[in-house]
Write an enzyme that holds these catalytic residues in place. Structure first.
Site, PDB file in Angstrom:
ATOM      1  N   ARG A  15      43.055  28.707  45.465  1.00 10.64           N
ATOM      2  CA  ARG A  15      42.337  27.794  46.356  1.00 10.64           C
ATOM      3  C   ARG A  15      43.159  26.572  46.745  1.00 10.64           C
ATOM      4  NH1 ARG A  15      37.210  28.010  42.344  1.00 10.64           N
ATOM      5  NH2 ARG A  15      38.882  28.651  40.935  1.00 10.64           N
ATOM      6  N   GLU A 154      28.261  31.588  34.540  1.00 14.14           N
ATOM      7  CA  GLU A 154      29.092  31.227  35.699  1.00 14.14           C
ATOM      8  C   GLU A 154      28.217  31.190  36.950  1.00 14.14           C
ATOM      9  OE1 GLU A 154      32.452  30.207  35.599  1.00 14.14           O
ATOM     10  OE2 GLU A 154      31.864  30.199  33.499  1.00 14.14           O
ATOM     11  N   ASN A 169      29.674  23.289  32.038  1.00 13.71           N
ATOM     12  CA  ASN A 169      30.796  23.577  31.129  1.00 13.71           C
ATOM     13  C   ASN A 169      32.067  22.919  31.673  1.00 13.71           C
ATOM     14  OD1 ASN A 169      32.468  24.745  29.174  1.00 13.71           O
ATOM     15  ND2 ASN A 169      32.881  26.509  30.498  1.00 13.71           N
TER      16      ASN A 169
HETATM   17  C1  UD1 Z   1      36.316  27.733  34.470  1.00 13.57           C
HETATM   18  C2  UD1 Z   1      35.160  28.174  33.545  1.00 13.57           C
HETATM   19  C3  UD1 Z   1      33.876  27.459  33.961  1.00 13.57           C
HETATM   20  C4  UD1 Z   1      34.101  25.968  33.892  1.00 13.57           C
HETATM   21  C5  UD1 Z   1      35.299  25.542  34.753  1.00 13.57           C
HETATM   22  C6  UD1 Z   1      35.586  24.102  34.490  1.00 13.57           C
HETATM   23  C7  UD1 Z   1      35.653  30.444  32.833  1.00 13.57           C
HETATM   24  C8  UD1 Z   1      35.333  31.874  33.044  1.00 13.57           C
HETATM   25  N1  UD1 Z   1      34.990  29.603  33.617  1.00 13.57           N
HETATM   26  O1  UD1 Z   1      36.036  28.191  35.786  1.00 13.57           O
HETATM   27  O2  UD1 Z   1      32.803  27.801  33.102  1.00 13.57           O
HETATM   28  O3  UD1 Z   1      32.932  25.288  34.345  1.00 13.57           O
HETATM   29  O4  UD1 Z   1      36.451  26.329  34.405  1.00 13.57           O
HETATM   30  O5  UD1 Z   1      36.779  23.710  35.065  1.00 13.57           O
HETATM   31  O6  UD1 Z   1      36.428  30.117  31.969  1.00 13.57           O
HETATM   32  N2  UD1 Z   1      43.745  30.900  33.667  1.00 13.57           N
HETATM   33  C9  UD1 Z   1      44.718  31.575  32.962  1.00 13.57           C
HETATM   34  N3  UD1 Z   1      44.725  32.928  32.983  1.00 13.57           N
HETATM   35  C10 UD1 Z   1      43.781  33.667  33.630  1.00 13.57           C
HETATM   36  C11 UD1 Z   1      42.775  32.957  34.353  1.00 13.57           C
HETATM   37  C12 UD1 Z   1      42.791  31.577  34.344  1.00 13.57           C
HETATM   38  O7  UD1 Z   1      45.593  30.959  32.348  1.00 13.57           O
HETATM   39  O8  UD1 Z   1      43.855  34.889  33.579  1.00 13.57           O
HETATM   40  C13 UD1 Z   1      43.763  29.425  33.674  1.00 13.57           C
HETATM   41  C14 UD1 Z   1      43.914  28.832  35.049  1.00 13.57           C
HETATM   42  O9  UD1 Z   1      45.287  28.604  35.338  1.00 13.57           O
HETATM   43  C15 UD1 Z   1      43.153  27.517  34.945  1.00 13.57           C
HETATM   44  C16 UD1 Z   1      42.115  27.786  33.867  1.00 13.57           C
HETATM   45  O10 UD1 Z   1      42.531  28.950  33.196  1.00 13.57           O
HETATM   46  O11 UD1 Z   1      43.962  26.453  34.532  1.00 13.57           O
HETATM   47  C17 UD1 Z   1      40.697  27.976  34.423  1.00 13.57           C
HETATM   48  O12 UD1 Z   1      40.699  29.007  35.384  1.00 13.57           O
HETATM   49  P1  UD1 Z   1      39.930  28.845  36.754  1.00 13.57           P
HETATM   50  O13 UD1 Z   1      40.110  30.090  37.525  1.00 13.57           O
HETATM   51  O14 UD1 Z   1      40.284  27.568  37.395  1.00 13.57           O
HETATM   52  O15 UD1 Z   1      38.420  28.780  36.223  1.00 13.57           O
HETATM   53  P2  UD1 Z   1      37.166  28.157  36.966  1.00 13.57           P
HETATM   54  O16 UD1 Z   1      36.692  29.085  38.012  1.00 13.57           O
HETATM   55  O17 UD1 Z   1      37.451  26.762  37.356  1.00 13.57           O
HETATM   56 CA    CA Z   2      39.291  25.482  37.424  1.00  9.42          CA
END
Ligand code: UD1
Ligand code: CA
Length: 453
Positions: A15, A154, A169
Site C-alpha cells: 500500500r 480482522e 489490536n
Molecule cells: C496487523 C494485525 C492487526 C493489527 C495491525 C496493527 C495481523 C494478522 N493483523 O494487520 O490485527 O490491528 O497489524 O498494525 O497480524 N509481516 C511479515 N511477514 C508476513 C506478513 C507481515 O514480516 O508474512 C510484517 C509486515 O512487514 C508488517 C507487519 O508484519 O511490518 C504487519 O503486517 P501488515 O500486513 O501490515 O498487517 P496489518 O494488515 O496492518
Molecule cells: Ca500494518
C-alpha cells in the site's frame, strides 16, 4: 530474566506503492525501523531479531549490527514470520516481545508496561490494545465476560457488531517464550487469505483455557500504524510534535511548532529561539541563546551560543559564538565560522575557515580558503579555487581588506593587512601591508596598518 524482541519487517508494504522497503521510509530523519528498534531497547535485554523478506538486502544492510536478521521466504503471514525466529531464540530467552516494524510511534515505556503486565499474568501472553473511534483497519478485540481477551477479529471478517468494537489490536505482544514456539505451530492457515495470522494465537490460548491479558493504551497517536503514505505523513506530524514539545520543555522557544521540522537526535540549548519554517536535520547541535530562522535549513552542523541565523542554508558547517548570518547565506561542508563572524546576504562558504570577526557582507564565494581575523571581504569577492582539475587554496592574513569584486585566483596568499582595489584580479601572492590593484593586480603602495588588534 532475558527479554528478546522479534520485529516483523518482511511484508511488502504494497500500500506504500514504493520501491523502498516500507520499514526504511524515514520519519523525522530516521527510518521507521530505527524508531522501533530504539523503543524496544527500553524493554529488552537481548539483541532483537528482525524478520526480513521483501527488500531483505537493503533492510539487512541498514540493520547492520543492531539486530540479527532472519529471512522469511515466502512470506506466509505474521505468525509464520514470528516462527522464523524460533531456531535462534528457543531456550535462550524467557520472554519474547513480538511487534510490527510499521508501528514506529510506540514508546519504550509502552513496551515496558506490556512486559510488566505479562510478568504478573498467569497466562501465556499479553497484548497491547487501544480504544479509538477511527479503527483504521485494525483488528478488533473481543473480550470474554471475565475481561480476558477472547479473540482478535480482522476487519475483513468482522461481523457488523464486531466492526463497532472500539478496542483495537495495536500489534505488540509479550509471550512466555516456551509457550510461544508451540503455540505458533498450532495456528492454522487462514482459509480466506492462505496466511498464518499471529492474531489467531489468541484462540490457541483460549482453547487451553489460558487467560490472555491486554494493556489498554490511552494514547491513540502512539499507535498509529503505517500502511500508506497518508499514515506516514500523520505519523511524521505526530512525532514532530512529540520532538518539539520535548525541546520546548527543555527551554527552547518555538514561535510556530507546526512549521518547525526537527529530526530526532538534534540537540538544542536553552533560550534558543526557533522561528517558523525552519528545518534542523541530521547530526546537528545548537547551543544557547541563538535565534534561528525563519526560513532556515540546517543539516549536520554545530552552532555555538548567541548566533543569529536568518533565512539561510547550512550543511556540514561549524559556527562558534556570536555569529551573525543571512538573510540568504549558504554554508557547505567544511565551512568553519569562528566567533563574531558576520556573513550577510548571498554569500557561500565551503571548506574554509573564517577567523574571529571576519566580515563578509554581500555576494561572495569563499572556497578552500582561510581568512584571517577581522579581515573584510568586499561585496562580490570570489576565490577562483578550481582550475578545472584541482581545488587550490587561498590564504588571507589578518586585518586584510579585500575590495569589492576582487577575483582571488588560487593558489594564492595575501599577507596581514593586505588590500586589494575594487575589481582586482589577484594572480600573485601579496605581501603584508601591500595594496594591489588592476588586472592582473600589481602592487602600487606599501600601507600603514590602521586596524590594530
Ligand atoms: C496487523 C494485525 C492487526 C493489527 C495491525 C496493527 C495481523 C494478522 N493483523 O494487520 O490485527 O490491528 O497489524 O498494525 O497480524 N509481516 C511479515 N511477514 C508476513 C506478513 C507481515 O514480516 O508474512 C510484517 C509486515 O512487514 C508488517 C507487519 O508484519 O511490518 C504487519 O503486517 P501488515 O500486513 O501490515 O498487517 P496489518 O494488515 O496492518
Ligand atoms: Ca500494518
Amino acid at each position: 530474566m532475558k527479554v528478546t524482541a522479534i520485529l516483523l519487517a518482511a511484508g511488502q508494504g504494497t500500500r506504500m506503492k514504493s520501491d523502498l522497503p516500507k520499514v526504511l521510509h524515514p520519519l523525522c530523519g530516521k527510518p521507521m525501523l530505527w524508531h522501533v528498534l530504539e523503543a524496544l531497547q527500553v524493554a529488552t535485554t537481548e539483541k532483537p531479531v528482525v524478520i526480513v523478506g521483501h527488500g531483505a538486502p537493503e533492510v539487512e544492510k541498514y540493520v547492520g549490527d543492531a539486530a540479527q536478521c532472519v529471512l522469511q521466504e515466502p512470506q506466509l503471514g505474521t505468525a509464520h514470520a514470528a516462527m522464523q525466529a524460533e531456531a535462534l531464540l528457543k531456550g535462550k530467552t524467557d520472554y519474547v516481545i513480538v511487534t510490527y516494524a510499521d508501528m514506529p510511534l510506540l514508546r519504550g515505556e509502552t513496551f515496558r508496561q506490556l512486559l510488566e503486565t505479562q510478568r504478573s499474568n498467569p497466562g501465556p501472553f499479553s497484548l497491547l490494545t487501544v480504544i479509538a473511534d477511527d479503527p483504521r483497519g485494525f483488528g478488533r478485540i473481543v473480550r470474554k465476560a471475565d475481561g480476558t481477551v477472547e479473540a482478535i477479529v480482522e476487519e475483513y471478517v468482522a461481523t457488523p457488531e464486531q466492526r463497532d468494537i472500539k478496542e483495537l489490536n495495536v500489534g505488540a505482544y509479550c509471550f512466555k517464550a516456551e509457550w510461544l514456539w508451540e503455540a505458533l505451530q498450532r495456528i492454522e492457515k487462514n482459509p480466506k487469505k492462505g496466511e498464518y495470522y499471529l492474531t489467531d494465537i489468541v484462540e490457541v490460548a483460549v482453547k487451553d483455557h489460558l487467560p490472555v491479558q491486554a494493556v489498554v493504551h490511552d494514547d491513540f497517536i502512539e499507535t498509529i500504524g503505517i500502511n500508506t503514505r497518508i499514515h506516514l505523513s500523520e505519523a511524521e506530524a505526530a512525532l514532530r510534535m512529540r520532538i518539539n514539545r520535548e525541546h520546548m520543555l527543555n527551554g527552547v522557544s518555538m514561535m510556530d511548532p507546526v512549521s518547525t521540522y526537527i529530526d530526532v537526535g538534534v540537540k538544542i540549548g536553552r533560550d534558543t529561539t526557533i522561528l517558523p519554517n525552519t528545518d534542523l536535520h541530521g547530526n546537528t547541535t545548537i547551543g544557547e541563546r541563538n535565534v534561528i530562522g525563519p526560513n532556515t535549513i540546517i543539516r549536520d552542523t554545530t552552532i555555538g551560543n548567541d548566533c543569529k541565523i536568518l533565512a539561510s542554508v547550512l550543511e556540514g558547517a561549524v559556527l562558534e559564538d556570536d555569529v551573525d548570518m543571512g538573510p540568504f547565506a549558504r554554508l557547505r561542508k567544511g565551512a568553519h565560522l569562528k566567533s563574531r563572524v558576520h556573513m550577510g546576504n548571498f554569500g557561500e562558504v565551503k571548506d574554509s575557515t573564517l577567523h574571529e570577526g571576519v566580515k563578509m557582507g554581500h555576494f561572495s564565494y569563499i572556497g578552500n580558503a582561510s581568512i584571517g581575523a577581522r579581515t573584510n571581504i568586499g561585496a562580490g569577492t570570489i576565490t577562483a579555487n578550481y582550475d578545472g582539475e584541482r581545488k587550490n587554496p587561498t590564504e588571507i592574513g589578518e586585518d586584510a581588506f579585500i575590495g569589492s569584486d576582487t577575483m582571488l585566483v588560487a593558489p594564492l596568499k595575501l599577507g596581514d593587512g593586505a588590500r586589494t582595489g575594487a575589481g582586482a584580479v589577484v594572480t600573485k601572492n601579496v605581501p603584508d601591508d601591500t595594496l594591489v590593484v588592476g588586472m592582473p593586480a600589481r602592487a602600487i603602495r606599501k600601507l600603514e596598518r590602521k586596524t590594530k588588534r
